[in-house]
Design a protein around this motif. Structure first.
Motif, PDB file in Angstrom:
ATOM      1  N   VAL A  70      40.651  35.403  45.360  1.00 41.06           N
ATOM      2  CA  VAL A  70      40.509  36.807  44.938  1.00 41.06           C
ATOM      3  C   VAL A  70      39.863  36.864  43.553  1.00 41.06           C
ATOM      4  O   VAL A  70      40.207  36.080  42.667  1.00 41.06           O
ATOM      5  CB  VAL A  70      41.855  37.600  44.909  1.00 41.06           C
ATOM      6  CG1 VAL A  70      42.300  37.992  46.284  1.00 41.06           C
ATOM      7  CG2 VAL A  70      42.941  36.857  44.201  1.00 41.06           C
ATOM      8  N   PRO A  71      38.917  37.789  43.363  1.00 38.15           N
ATOM      9  CA  PRO A  71      38.208  37.866  42.083  1.00 38.15           C
ATOM     10  C   PRO A  71      39.162  37.972  40.888  1.00 38.15           C
ATOM     11  O   PRO A  71      38.945  37.342  39.851  1.00 38.15           O
ATOM     12  CB  PRO A  71      37.361  39.129  42.226  1.00 38.15           C
ATOM     13  CG  PRO A  71      37.177  39.301  43.705  1.00 38.15           C
ATOM     14  CD  PRO A  71      38.401  38.739  44.357  1.00 38.15           C
ATOM     15  N   GLU A  72      40.238  38.744  41.051  1.00 32.56           N
ATOM     16  CA  GLU A  72      41.179  38.934  39.940  1.00 32.56           C
ATOM     17  C   GLU A  72      41.797  37.599  39.514  1.00 32.56           C
ATOM     18  O   GLU A  72      41.992  37.345  38.324  1.00 32.56           O
ATOM     19  CB  GLU A  72      42.270  39.896  40.418  1.00 32.56           C
ATOM     20  CG  GLU A  72      42.921  40.678  39.324  1.00 32.56           C
ATOM     21  CD  GLU A  72      44.007  41.584  39.900  1.00 32.56           C
ATOM     22  OE1 GLU A  72      44.033  41.815  41.134  1.00 32.56           O
ATOM     23  OE2 GLU A  72      44.834  42.055  39.103  1.00 32.56           O
ATOM     24  N   LEU A  73      42.094  36.760  40.476  1.00 33.04           N
ATOM     25  CA  LEU A  73      42.673  35.450  40.137  1.00 33.04           C
ATOM     26  C   LEU A  73      41.625  34.579  39.443  1.00 33.04           C
ATOM     27  O   LEU A  73      41.914  33.916  38.451  1.00 33.04           O
ATOM     28  CB  LEU A  73      43.203  34.746  41.399  1.00 33.04           C
ATOM     29  CG  LEU A  73      43.698  33.312  41.202  1.00 33.04           C
ATOM     30  CD1 LEU A  73      44.758  33.215  40.095  1.00 33.04           C
ATOM     31  CD2 LEU A  73      44.269  32.742  42.514  1.00 33.04           C
ATOM     32  N   ARG A  74      40.396  34.594  39.944  1.00 35.03           N
ATOM     33  CA  ARG A  74      39.361  33.770  39.302  1.00 35.03           C
ATOM     34  C   ARG A  74      39.092  34.244  37.873  1.00 35.03           C
ATOM     35  O   ARG A  74      38.884  33.451  36.972  1.00 35.03           O
ATOM     36  CB  ARG A  74      38.084  33.796  40.150  1.00 35.03           C
ATOM     37  CG  ARG A  74      38.203  32.873  41.364  1.00 35.03           C
ATOM     38  CD  ARG A  74      36.953  32.884  42.191  1.00 35.03           C
ATOM     39  NE  ARG A  74      36.877  34.000  43.104  1.00 35.03           N
ATOM     40  CZ  ARG A  74      35.845  34.841  43.210  1.00 35.03           C
ATOM     41  NH1 ARG A  74      34.792  34.701  42.429  1.00 35.03           N
ATOM     42  NH2 ARG A  74      35.847  35.813  44.085  1.00 35.03           N
ATOM     43  N   GLN A  75      39.142  35.572  37.692  1.00 34.68           N
ATOM     44  CA  GLN A  75      38.934  36.088  36.323  1.00 34.68           C
ATOM     45  C   GLN A  75      40.082  35.661  35.409  1.00 34.68           C
ATOM     46  O   GLN A  75      39.872  35.234  34.267  1.00 34.68           O
ATOM     47  CB  GLN A  75      38.833  37.620  36.343  1.00 34.68           C
ATOM     48  CG  GLN A  75      37.465  38.105  36.770  1.00 34.68           C
ATOM     49  CD  GLN A  75      37.533  39.448  37.482  1.00 34.68           C
ATOM     50  OE1 GLN A  75      38.523  40.168  37.377  1.00 34.68           O
ATOM     51  NE2 GLN A  75      36.482  39.775  38.219  1.00 34.68           N
ATOM     52  N   GLU A  76      41.291  35.757  35.933  1.00 36.26           N
ATOM     53  CA  GLU A  76      42.471  35.389  35.135  1.00 36.26           C
ATOM     54  C   GLU A  76      42.441  33.896  34.809  1.00 36.26           C
ATOM     55  O   GLU A  76      42.750  33.471  33.700  1.00 36.26           O
ATOM     56  CB  GLU A  76      43.726  35.753  35.933  1.00 36.26           C
ATOM     57  CG  GLU A  76      44.977  35.907  35.122  1.00 36.26           C
ATOM     58  CD  GLU A  76      44.856  36.932  34.010  1.00 36.26           C
ATOM     59  OE1 GLU A  76      45.186  36.541  32.865  1.00 36.26           O
ATOM     60  OE2 GLU A  76      44.436  38.084  34.247  1.00 36.26           O
TER      61      GLU A  76
END
Ligand SMILES: Cc1ncc(COP(=O)(O)O)c(C=O)c1O
Length: 391
Positions: A70-76
């Motif tokens: 998920v993009p949010e996890l990769r950003q985090e």
């Protein structure tokens, strides 16, 4: 009777089953065992992390995610790696969310190896290293390490094994099974070998957060090494999340693209609810990690002192949650020692050779278990060693 070809591949037929699993089948048949065996935290996942996954399930978040995660996890994760190591990885193309470091190891080997290519790795080492290389058609090349040198891998020993077929150096630190932490200067020397011979370095840093009184150096932070390092990290150990099956790979765009090709066909994506939990772990998990590390450290001190007092010399492990004492003084092989200890005193340890030939004469004791159990295990081991004392 007609003779049929074997229905399983030669590659698999020739692969030895994990020395850990074999031992734990025996363990399961005995009651009242104190296990210093399996390498996983005795803590449950911090509740605030589990809770986020539950909330997300309640909202019906049960579908596939992007192959990369998920993009949010990769950003985090990108933020986390920047904050912790000052490493800048682009969440769109330089990070891949995997089903644990286990999947990362398998993917990278399949992504880089052609038949006969060699990967250099320390002996002893984590059980999957050898198997992943073999299953990908490659040849593992072992570098002996020993207690005298604190189980550190020497760059000169690595360089002596480089051939025209060498593709990569695989290291893991803090190390399983020894608990050894590689100092920065020794890592720098390995980086120089990699650069001289144009090799990839696969760095399994799953225990990065579990260090006691020493600094962990992330391999990708060494000068010039970010692009040619495959940094494998995970949530299993530090956040007590072994069952969630979540990890990551960080590397150059080309390497991540190659790994993603395999991942998209074989796995599709890491479990959605585990990815949600991982976001929370990165955002707010640090205090829980620090608490667990403090606890492991107390247990580490007790077990290392206890083993040395019993007469099982143990070098001081500065990371992970393993002690790796020598049992050579008992005159038994590691396998004999572990089997007899299990049957006679109901304490489970793992024979060192499960991790490579250089593990002979040692057993791995995982101290991610309660202090009370560690103390009881030590007193049983003392009885055992005294009873079997030679002469
Ligand atoms: C050194 C090392 N790497 C990787 C793994 C696998 O971790 P994961 O649960 O992320 O697949 C383990 C598990 O014991 C390990 O000790």
């Amino acid at each position: 009777m007609p003779k049929y070809r074997s229905l399983t591949s030669q590659r698999v037929d020739q692969l030895a089953p994990s020395g850990i699993r074999k031992f734990f089948d025996l363990l399961a048949s005995i009651e009242g065992v104190i296990s210093l065996g399996v390498g996983e935290p005795d803590f449950a996942t911090p509740w605030h992390i589990s809770e986020q996954a539950i909330f997300s399930l309640e909202k019906g978040n049960t579908r596939y995610t992007s192959n990369l995660g998920v993009p949010e996890l990769r950003q985090e994760l990108s933020r986390y790696l920047k904050d912790n190591y000052n490493l800048a990885y682009d969440p769109d193309g330089e990070l891949l969310i995997t089903v644990g470091v286990s999947e990362g190891l398998d993917l990278i080997m399949r992504a880089i190896l052609d038949p006969g290519d060699e990967v250099i790795m320390p002996d002893p080492c984590y059980v999957s290293y050898n198997a992943c290389v073999t299953l990908a058609g490659g040849t593992p090349v072992m570098v002996p390490t020993n207690q005298k040198n604190d189980f550190e891998v020497s760059a000169a020993d690595i360089e002596a094994r480089v051939t025209g077929k060498t593709k990569a150096i695989l290291i893991g630190y803090p190390a399983n099974p020894t608990g050894a932490v590689m100092p920065k200067d020794k890592l720098q020397q390995i980086a120089e070998v990699a650069q001289r011979h144009h090799l990839l370095v696969i760095s399994d840093e799953i225990y990065a957060k579990l260090v006691y009184g020493v600094e962990h150096t992330c391999f990708a932070t060494l000068p010039g090494m970010k692009e040619s390092t495959v940094f494998l990290g995970g949530f299993s150990k530090a956040y007590a999340m072994t069952g969630w099956r979540i990890g990551y790979a960080a590397s150059s765009r080309d390497i991540i693209a190659a790994m993603t090709k395999i991942h998209q066909y074989t796995i599709m994506c890491a479990p959605t609810m585990a990815q949600v939990a991982a976001i929370e772990a990165l955002r707010t998990g640090e205090p829980s990690v620090l608490e667990m590390v403090e606890d492991y450290n107390r247990r580490r001190q007790v077990i290392v002192k206890g083993l040395n007092d019993i007469g099982l010399p143990c070098f001081e492990p500065r990371g992970a949650f393993y002690a790796f004492p020598s049992i050579k003084g008992t005159g038994m092989t590691s396998e004999e020692f572990a089997e007899k200890l299990l049957v006679e005193e109901k304490v489970a340890v793992v024979p060192g050779p499960a991790f490579g030939q250089c593990g002979e004469g040692y057993v791995r004791c995982c101290y991610a278990t309660s202090l009370a159990d560690i103390e009881e295990a030590l007193s049983r081991m003392k009885r055992f060693v005294t009873r079997h004392k030679k002469g």
